[in-house]
Design a protein around this motif. Structure first.
Motif, PDB file in Angstrom:
ATOM      1  N   THR A  84       0.849  -1.178   0.000  1.00  0.00           N
ATOM      2  CA  THR A  84       0.000   0.000   0.000  1.00  0.00           C
ATOM      3  C   THR A  84       0.889   1.232   0.000  1.00  0.00           C
ATOM      4  O   THR A  84       1.808   1.347   0.815  1.00  0.00           O
ATOM      5  CB  THR A  84      -0.943  -0.003   1.217  1.00  0.00           C
ATOM      6  OG1 THR A  84      -1.702  -1.218   1.187  1.00  0.00           O
ATOM      7  CG2 THR A  84      -1.885   1.182   1.177  1.00  0.00           C
ATOM      8  N   PHE A  85       0.613   2.128  -0.945  1.00  0.00           N
ATOM      9  CA  PHE A  85       1.441   3.314  -1.171  1.00  0.00           C
ATOM     10  C   PHE A  85       0.634   4.574  -0.927  1.00  0.00           C
ATOM     11  O   PHE A  85      -0.597   4.576  -1.023  1.00  0.00           O
ATOM     12  CB  PHE A  85       1.942   3.334  -2.624  1.00  0.00           C
ATOM     13  CG  PHE A  85       2.742   2.129  -2.984  1.00  0.00           C
ATOM     14  CD1 PHE A  85       4.101   2.086  -2.750  1.00  0.00           C
ATOM     15  CD2 PHE A  85       2.129   1.022  -3.565  1.00  0.00           C
ATOM     16  CE1 PHE A  85       4.839   0.966  -3.081  1.00  0.00           C
ATOM     17  CE2 PHE A  85       2.863  -0.104  -3.897  1.00  0.00           C
ATOM     18  CZ  PHE A  85       4.224  -0.132  -3.656  1.00  0.00           C
ATOM     19  N   TRP A  86       1.329   5.679  -0.715  1.00  0.00           N
ATOM     20  CA  TRP A  86       0.681   6.978  -0.603  1.00  0.00           C
ATOM     21  C   TRP A  86       0.321   7.454  -1.997  1.00  0.00           C
ATOM     22  O   TRP A  86       1.121   7.377  -2.919  1.00  0.00           O
ATOM     23  CB  TRP A  86       1.603   7.970   0.114  1.00  0.00           C
ATOM     24  CG  TRP A  86       1.933   7.463   1.480  1.00  0.00           C
ATOM     25  CD1 TRP A  86       3.134   6.987   1.913  1.00  0.00           C
ATOM     26  CD2 TRP A  86       1.028   7.311   2.570  1.00  0.00           C
ATOM     27  NE1 TRP A  86       3.041   6.552   3.205  1.00  0.00           N
ATOM     28  CE2 TRP A  86       1.752   6.740   3.638  1.00  0.00           C
ATOM     29  CE3 TRP A  86      -0.316   7.598   2.757  1.00  0.00           C
ATOM     30  CZ2 TRP A  86       1.167   6.454   4.875  1.00  0.00           C
ATOM     31  CZ3 TRP A  86      -0.891   7.310   3.989  1.00  0.00           C
ATOM     32  CH2 TRP A  86      -0.154   6.753   5.028  1.00  0.00           C
ATOM     33  N   ALA A  87      -0.899   7.926  -2.151  1.00  0.00           N
ATOM     34  CA  ALA A  87      -1.368   8.443  -3.435  1.00  0.00           C
ATOM     35  C   ALA A  87      -0.997   9.922  -3.539  1.00  0.00           C
ATOM     36  O   ALA A  87      -0.975  10.634  -2.541  1.00  0.00           O
ATOM     37  CB  ALA A  87      -2.882   8.275  -3.554  1.00  0.00           C
ATOM     38  N   VAL A 132      -7.592   3.114  -1.888  1.00  0.00           N
ATOM     39  CA  VAL A 132      -8.049   2.944  -0.514  1.00  0.00           C
ATOM     40  C   VAL A 132      -8.779   4.223  -0.116  1.00  0.00           C
ATOM     41  O   VAL A 132      -8.190   5.296  -0.102  1.00  0.00           O
ATOM     42  CB  VAL A 132      -6.863   2.676   0.436  1.00  0.00           C
ATOM     43  CG1 VAL A 132      -7.349   2.515   1.867  1.00  0.00           C
ATOM     44  CG2 VAL A 132      -6.082   1.451  -0.025  1.00  0.00           C
ATOM     45  N   ARG A 133     -10.046   4.091   0.172  1.00  0.00           N
ATOM     46  CA  ARG A 133     -10.855   5.263   0.507  1.00  0.00           C
ATOM     47  C   ARG A 133     -11.248   5.199   1.981  1.00  0.00           C
ATOM     48  O   ARG A 133     -11.919   4.264   2.412  1.00  0.00           O
ATOM     49  CB  ARG A 133     -12.076   5.329  -0.396  1.00  0.00           C
ATOM     50  CG  ARG A 133     -11.660   5.566  -1.847  1.00  0.00           C
ATOM     51  CD  ARG A 133     -12.843   5.784  -2.764  1.00  0.00           C
ATOM     52  NE  ARG A 133     -12.379   6.227  -4.070  1.00  0.00           N
ATOM     53  CZ  ARG A 133     -12.285   5.427  -5.132  1.00  0.00           C
ATOM     54  NH1 ARG A 133     -12.612   4.151  -5.029  1.00  0.00           N
ATOM     55  NH2 ARG A 133     -11.867   5.915  -6.288  1.00  0.00           N
ATOM     56  N   ASP A 134     -10.796   6.200   2.704  1.00  0.00           N
ATOM     57  CA  ASP A 134     -11.056   6.284   4.136  1.00  0.00           C
ATOM     58  C   ASP A 134     -11.092   7.757   4.497  1.00  0.00           C
ATOM     59  O   ASP A 134     -10.234   8.514   4.055  1.00  0.00           O
ATOM     60  CB  ASP A 134      -9.933   5.564   4.890  1.00  0.00           C
ATOM     61  CG  ASP A 134     -10.182   5.486   6.374  1.00  0.00           C
ATOM     62  OD1 ASP A 134     -10.551   6.508   6.992  1.00  0.00           O
ATOM     63  OD2 ASP A 134      -9.974   4.406   6.946  1.00  0.00           O
ATOM     64  N   MET A 135     -12.052   8.163   5.293  1.00  0.00           N
ATOM     65  CA  MET A 135     -12.197   9.580   5.628  1.00  0.00           C
ATOM     66  C   MET A 135     -11.102  10.095   6.548  1.00  0.00           C
ATOM     67  O   MET A 135     -10.847  11.288   6.592  1.00  0.00           O
ATOM     68  CB  MET A 135     -13.564   9.830   6.271  1.00  0.00           C
ATOM     69  CG  MET A 135     -14.689   9.748   5.262  1.00  0.00           C
ATOM     70  SD  MET A 135     -16.307  10.140   5.942  1.00  0.00           S
ATOM     71  CE  MET A 135     -16.036  11.641   6.826  1.00  0.00           C
ATOM     72  N   ASP A 136     -10.441   9.207   7.294  1.00  0.00           N
ATOM     73  CA  ASP A 136      -9.541   9.663   8.339  1.00  0.00           C
ATOM     74  C   ASP A 136      -8.062   9.408   8.070  1.00  0.00           C
ATOM     75  O   ASP A 136      -7.245   9.537   8.974  1.00  0.00           O
ATOM     76  CB  ASP A 136      -9.936   9.012   9.669  1.00  0.00           C
ATOM     77  CG  ASP A 136     -11.319   9.456  10.110  1.00  0.00           C
ATOM     78  OD1 ASP A 136     -11.639  10.643   9.904  1.00  0.00           O
ATOM     79  OD2 ASP A 136     -12.070   8.637  10.641  1.00  0.00           O
ATOM     80  N   GLN A 140      -4.453   6.581  -0.366  1.00  0.00           N
ATOM     81  CA  GLN A 140      -3.504   5.503  -0.632  1.00  0.00           C
ATOM     82  C   GLN A 140      -3.936   4.680  -1.844  1.00  0.00           C
ATOM     83  O   GLN A 140      -5.109   4.658  -2.213  1.00  0.00           O
ATOM     84  CB  GLN A 140      -3.396   4.567   0.576  1.00  0.00           C
ATOM     85  CG  GLN A 140      -2.813   5.231   1.807  1.00  0.00           C
ATOM     86  CD  GLN A 140      -2.766   4.280   2.980  1.00  0.00           C
ATOM     87  OE1 GLN A 140      -3.738   3.581   3.280  1.00  0.00           O
ATOM     88  NE2 GLN A 140      -1.634   4.229   3.639  1.00  0.00           N
ATOM     89  N   ILE A 141      -2.953   3.995  -2.424  1.00  0.00           N
ATOM     90  CA  ILE A 141      -3.163   3.044  -3.512  1.00  0.00           C
ATOM     91  C   ILE A 141      -2.630   1.690  -3.033  1.00  0.00           C
ATOM     92  O   ILE A 141      -1.463   1.593  -2.609  1.00  0.00           O
ATOM     93  CB  ILE A 141      -2.385   3.449  -4.786  1.00  0.00           C
ATOM     94  CG1 ILE A 141      -2.749   4.860  -5.245  1.00  0.00           C
ATOM     95  CG2 ILE A 141      -2.573   2.411  -5.888  1.00  0.00           C
ATOM     96  CD1 ILE A 141      -4.183   5.019  -5.687  1.00  0.00           C
TER      97      ILE A 141
END
Length: 165
Positions: A84-87, A132-136, A140-141
């Motif tokens: 998992t990487f930072w988008a 990766v969809r998260d409000m907090d 990320q990818i």
């Protein structure tokens, strides 16, 4: 008395472990320094990882002459694996490198890129680039991988050009 196991020199993975995407390796048991250097270092943008290990099953081998059922080593499998990487807000991130269905190799240098160290070489195909969809959390990818054949584990890291590690 039995000889005790050598005490480990413990380390913290962050800042030490290297992970690379390498498009081509002729022999995964003996990657060359030039093949490794043709890869892309991923650790600076890696926020999480999962899988990246092999496991072995056992097969029962019952015999009529005993109530005990011994086992023998069976199939070897690899866990579902991902990085998992930072988008990046501008889209210039791992999505340009790890495209769906790209075949290559993920190399893990757990103790760093050191001449006396070892690495694991995983032949892989990228199966997805999940957002990766998260409000907090920051965006990320997650790149997911199919491990396509037996990984080469504990392979010697080749010396760097000029002899240093």
């Amino acid at each position: 008395m039995a000889t005790p196991i050598t005490p480990s020199v413990r380390y913290y993975r962050r800042g030490t472990t290297k992970v690379l995407w390498v498009p081509t390796i002729a022999n995964i048991q003996t990657p060359t320094r030039s093949e490794i250097e043709a890869g892309t270092a991923l650790e600076s943008e890696t926020g999480a990882m999962a899988g990246w290990q092999t496991t072995s099953a056992t097969v029962p081998t019952a015999a009529l002459g005993s109530r005990f059922t011994p086992t023998v080593p069976g199939e070897i499998t690899a866990a579902d694996s991902s990085l998992t990487f930072w988008a990046s807000k501008d889209g210039e991130d791992v999505r340009q490198i790890l495209v769906r269905e790209a075949a290559g190799f993920v190399i893990w240098m757990d103790e760093g890129d050191t001449e006396d160290g070892t690495m694991d070489v995983y032949p892989v195909t990228v199966t997805s680039q999940a957002k990766v969809r998260d409000m907090d959390t920051a965006a990320q990818i997650m790149a997911q991988f199919a491990i396509t054949s037996v990984p080469a584990e504990n392979v010697a890291i080749p010396a760097a050009a000029g002899g240093g590690g």
